[in-house]
Design an enzyme around this catalytic site. Structure first.
Site, PDB file in Angstrom:
ATOM      1  N   ASP A 167     -11.821 -28.352  25.829  1.00 16.53           N
ATOM      2  CA  ASP A 167     -11.763 -27.597  24.577  1.00 16.53           C
ATOM      3  C   ASP A 167     -10.906 -28.378  23.584  1.00 16.53           C
ATOM      4  O   ASP A 167     -10.494 -29.509  23.869  1.00 16.53           O
ATOM      5  CB  ASP A 167     -11.223 -26.175  24.813  1.00 16.53           C
ATOM      6  CG  ASP A 167     -11.876 -25.158  23.879  1.00 16.53           C
ATOM      7  OD1 ASP A 167     -11.762 -25.335  22.646  1.00 16.53           O
ATOM      8  OD2 ASP A 167     -12.517 -24.205  24.355  1.00 16.53           O
ATOM      9  N   HIS A 180     -15.716 -27.169  19.678  1.00 15.38           N
ATOM     10  CA  HIS A 180     -14.595 -27.110  20.635  1.00 15.38           C
ATOM     11  C   HIS A 180     -14.300 -28.481  21.249  1.00 15.38           C
ATOM     12  O   HIS A 180     -13.887 -28.554  22.411  1.00 15.38           O
ATOM     13  CB  HIS A 180     -14.895 -26.098  21.743  1.00 15.38           C
ATOM     14  CG  HIS A 180     -14.835 -24.665  21.287  1.00 15.38           C
ATOM     15  ND1 HIS A 180     -13.652 -23.960  21.202  1.00 15.38           N
ATOM     16  CD2 HIS A 180     -15.799 -23.812  20.873  1.00 15.38           C
ATOM     17  CE1 HIS A 180     -13.894 -22.731  20.771  1.00 15.38           C
ATOM     18  NE2 HIS A 180     -15.194 -22.616  20.550  1.00 15.38           N
ATOM     19  N   THR A 184      -7.618 -18.526  27.851  1.00 16.47           N
ATOM     20  CA  THR A 184      -6.168 -18.591  28.089  1.00 16.47           C
ATOM     21  C   THR A 184      -5.369 -19.103  26.893  1.00 16.47           C
ATOM     22  O   THR A 184      -4.272 -19.633  27.071  1.00 16.47           O
ATOM     23  CB  THR A 184      -5.859 -19.470  29.320  1.00 16.47           C
ATOM     24  OG1 THR A 184      -6.366 -20.793  29.069  1.00 16.47           O
ATOM     25  CG2 THR A 184      -6.470 -18.902  30.580  1.00 16.47           C
ATOM     26  N   GLU A 185      -5.896 -18.927  25.679  1.00 14.91           N
ATOM     27  CA  GLU A 185      -5.082 -19.307  24.526  1.00 14.91           C
ATOM     28  C   GLU A 185      -3.684 -18.700  24.637  1.00 14.91           C
ATOM     29  O   GLU A 185      -2.688 -19.331  24.323  1.00 14.91           O
ATOM     30  CB  GLU A 185      -5.698 -18.801  23.213  1.00 14.91           C
ATOM     31  CG  GLU A 185      -6.925 -19.543  22.740  1.00 14.91           C
ATOM     32  CD  GLU A 185      -8.194 -18.827  23.164  1.00 14.91           C
ATOM     33  OE1 GLU A 185      -8.216 -18.219  24.254  1.00 14.91           O
ATOM     34  OE2 GLU A 185      -9.176 -18.889  22.389  1.00 14.91           O
ATOM     35  N   ASP A 219     -21.024 -22.996  21.939  1.00 16.81           N
ATOM     36  CA  ASP A 219     -20.560 -21.863  21.127  1.00 16.81           C
ATOM     37  C   ASP A 219     -19.747 -22.326  19.908  1.00 16.81           C
ATOM     38  O   ASP A 219     -19.172 -23.404  19.915  1.00 16.81           O
ATOM     39  CB  ASP A 219     -19.681 -20.923  21.978  1.00 16.81           C
ATOM     40  CG  ASP A 219     -18.467 -21.641  22.542  1.00 16.81           C
ATOM     41  OD1 ASP A 219     -18.603 -22.804  22.972  1.00 16.81           O
ATOM     42  OD2 ASP A 219     -17.368 -21.054  22.536  1.00 16.81           O
ATOM     43  N   GLU A 220     -19.746 -21.474  18.918  1.00 18.87           N
ATOM     44  CA  GLU A 220     -18.793 -21.543  17.793  1.00 18.87           C
ATOM     45  C   GLU A 220     -18.671 -22.942  17.190  1.00 18.87           C
ATOM     46  O   GLU A 220     -17.572 -23.445  16.998  1.00 18.87           O
ATOM     47  CB  GLU A 220     -17.420 -21.054  18.264  1.00 18.87           C
ATOM     48  CG  GLU A 220     -17.440 -19.606  18.707  1.00 18.87           C
ATOM     49  CD  GLU A 220     -16.092 -19.103  19.185  1.00 18.87           C
ATOM     50  OE1 GLU A 220     -15.762 -17.952  18.867  1.00 18.87           O
ATOM     51  OE2 GLU A 220     -15.367 -19.846  19.881  1.00 18.87           O
ATOM     52  N   ASP A 231      -9.524 -11.615  28.218  1.00 19.43           N
ATOM     53  CA  ASP A 231      -8.386 -12.066  27.393  1.00 19.43           C
ATOM     54  C   ASP A 231      -7.983 -10.968  26.406  1.00 19.43           C
ATOM     55  O   ASP A 231      -6.907 -11.040  25.809  1.00 19.43           O
ATOM     56  CB  ASP A 231      -8.708 -13.367  26.643  1.00 19.43           C
ATOM     57  CG  ASP A 231      -9.955 -13.264  25.774  1.00 19.43           C
ATOM     58  OD1 ASP A 231     -10.931 -12.600  26.188  1.00 19.43           O
ATOM     59  OD2 ASP A 231      -9.961 -13.852  24.673  1.00 19.43           O
TER      60      ASP A 231
HETATM   61  C1  ACM Z   1     -16.874 -17.749  23.549  1.00 24.35           C
HETATM   62  O1  ACM Z   1     -16.189 -16.745  23.814  1.00 24.35           O
HETATM   63  N1  ACM Z   1     -16.611 -18.470  22.483  1.00 24.35           N
HETATM   64  C2  ACM Z   1     -17.974 -18.143  24.402  1.00 24.35           C
END
Ligand code: ACM
Length: 531
Positions: free
Chosen positions: A200, A274, A490-491, A351-352, A445
């Site tokens: 990430d 990411h 786990t940020e 993602d994102e 989370d």
């Molecule tokens: C995600 O929670 N960005 C897959």
């Protein structure tokens, strides 16, 4: 008077639910019939086991699980079936048996587990251990416990073949030993899939021998505290010594440890978004020149999420789909990942992905023209399809987060639906495999209690809501739904105690949603079992 009422109430609650004697197995088995009497574990008992190497390992696991909290010695006898505890492989213990099915009979004189495969024996062992007093989970010898299990007959099998937990070891690094602890805990609740989020913006956690900077540079950032995403940017001279990674030998050890507990590991390399740790290591992988601007993120602002608007990156943390070097890079990465992880799938993230730097890139514009791509969704889809070809060339199937639907799904991709269940529904309609993992029910989370007493996170997921997780949406052909999983990002989770607090008991709810028959799920029976 108010307090008197509370005391009376408490008295009734405590006497109405004699927790210590109640059978409390999670996930709830398909069929459980209690019978008269108890089986008592004692010193010097014999475990007999069929002549099967995998089954013998299960016997070793059970012997150790007994020895640690009781101090009892057990003798394992192979190829016999007359012990105090009997682990028996039989060709067909039930109708239409699967590899994870088991049958467990606890009677006053013996415990018998039969299964078609060692995996079934392992799950039978887990159910047996949960019948014993809770001290059986102790990490050292506990004196003064009466080690009895109620007599029962259990017939059991899982609802889904994919019963997962995702562990983000990228935002914060967790050691090999901590990953093993995680595996030990998930095995107790019959999870069989560990999804490791290995890369990430904050760290690259897997040694790639052909790309050494991924771990010499990409695995390290600056330790900061506060609220993640709002940390002060590190000064240039602050030491980049926070983090870590797994060597090939570490990965092999973790994979074997998981295999011995009937858990597959799904490795995730999250691209094209990411990807700042990779870009800090090899800046030429980005569409935006500027080698010096790229540093592994330490929790300082990186992305902006306007309410209701499009998110964007403050730094270009995306791999460049228009750069052939990116595909050469990914070929090297997936070559080694495929060799290390025997599981049939590799997760490519997806993602994102912030597109604001792609919008400005001349290379992206040229790619769009050359490949006749109409918009940035199609650029992303072009990238994902090329990644699928690379992964397929290593003999693996590709899975990605549900954004891989944007611009058109790659031909054989499986989809992990996280932004609710709609991506999963869409993928199943297109006859693609789906794993359900929606934020609404399965994001561990998120806060689980009152915001006043929890470390702050932007959303909440209560146990009751997690218990409502149903992987097969109405109107969807269930053959496309492989199963479900919960995700722990786990940020904001820095250590194992906090991690355990976030995972349990909500992962009990997820375990029951992916193992137990839908008709057996019952919140009122679940809560006392959790307690
Ligand atoms: C995600 O929670 N960005 C897959």
């Amino acid at each position: 008077m108010k307090y008197f009422g509370a005391v009376i109430w408490l008295f009734f609650v405590l006497t109405a639910f004699p927790q210590s004697n109640a059978i409390a197995i999670i996930p709830e088995p398909v069929s459980l019939v209690q019978q008269q009497g108890v089986f008592t574990l004692q010193d010097n008992i014999t475990i007999t086991v069929s002549d099967d190497n995998e089954a013998a390992k299960v016997a070793g696991y059970l012997s150790n699980a007994i020895a640690v909290p009781t101090g009892f010695t057990t003798t394992i006898k192979k190829n016999s079936a007359d012990g105090n505890i009997r682990l028996i492989i039989t060709p067909a213990p039930g109708e239409a048996p699967g590899d994870e099915d088991y049958h467990l009979v606890v009677s006053p004189g013996s415990v018998t587990i039969t299964a078609r495969k060692a995996a079934g024996l392992f799950y039978g062992v887990q159910s047996f251990l949960q019948l014993l007093p809770k001290e059986i989970a102790g990490k050292s010898v506990i004196k003064g416990v009466s080690w009895t299990a109620p007599c029962v007959e259990i017939t059991d099998h899982p609802r889904f073949g994919w019963r997962g937990l995702m562990f983000d070891v990228a935002r914060h690094f967790f050691t090999k030993e901590e990953v093993k602890q995680f595996i030990d805990d998930m095995a107790k609740y019959k999870f069989n899939l560990l999804h490791l989020h290995l890369t990430d913006d904050q760290g690259w956690r897997i040694e790639i021998k052909s790309l050494p900077r991924l771990t010499s540079v990409g695995a390290w950032n600056v330790k900061k505290t506060g609220t993640f995403n709002y940390f002060s940017p590190p000064a240039p001279d602050e030491p980049r010594d926070y983090g870590g990674f797994y060597t090939h030998d570490d990965i092999k050890e973790i994979v074997q440890y998981a295999k011995d507990r009937f858990i597959n590991i799904l490795p995730e390399v999250d691209v094209p978004g990411h990807s700042l740790a990779a870009i800090a290591s090899y800046p030429e992988l980005s569409c935006t020149p500027g080698a010096n601007q790229y540093k592994v993120n330490s929790g300082e602002p990186l992305m902006v999420w306007p309410p209701g608007g499009h998110f964007y990156g403050l730094v270009d943390n995306t791999l460049c789909p228009a750069n052939e070097k990116v595909y050469t890079f990914l070929d090297k990465v997936f070559t080694e990942v495929a060799q290390l992880f025997p599981f049939e799938y590799i997760h490519m993230g997806g993602d994102e992905t912030a597109r604001n730097f792609w919008e400005k890139s001349a290379a992206i514009k040229a790619l769009m023209k050359k490949e006749k791509l109409n918009n940035l969704d199609e650029v992303q889809s072009y990238f994902v399809k090329r990644v699928e070809k690379i992964i397929a060339s290593k003999g693996k199937k590709m899975i990605g987060w549900d954004e891989i639907l944007q611009g058109g799904l790659a031909p054989n991709a499986a989809v992990m639906s996280w932004r609710g269940i709609k991506g999963g529904i869409e993928a199943a309609k297109q006859k693609h495999e789906v794993v359900m993992s929606p934020t609404t029910f399965a994001y561990l989370d998120y806060m689980q209690g009152d915001a006043a007493i929890e470390p702050p996170v932007y959303a909440t997921l209560r146990l009751n809501k997690a218990y409502q997780f149903e992987p097969v949406p109405d109107g969807v052909d269930p053959i496309y739904i492989k199963g479900g999983q919960a995700n722990l990002w786990t940020e904001q989770v820095y250590n194992m105690r906090h991690l355990q607090y976030m995972i349990w008991p909500r992962a009990f709810a997820i375990a029951e949603s992916v193992w137990s028959p839908k008709a057996k799920k019952n919140w009122n029976s679940f809560v006392p079992r959790v307690e």
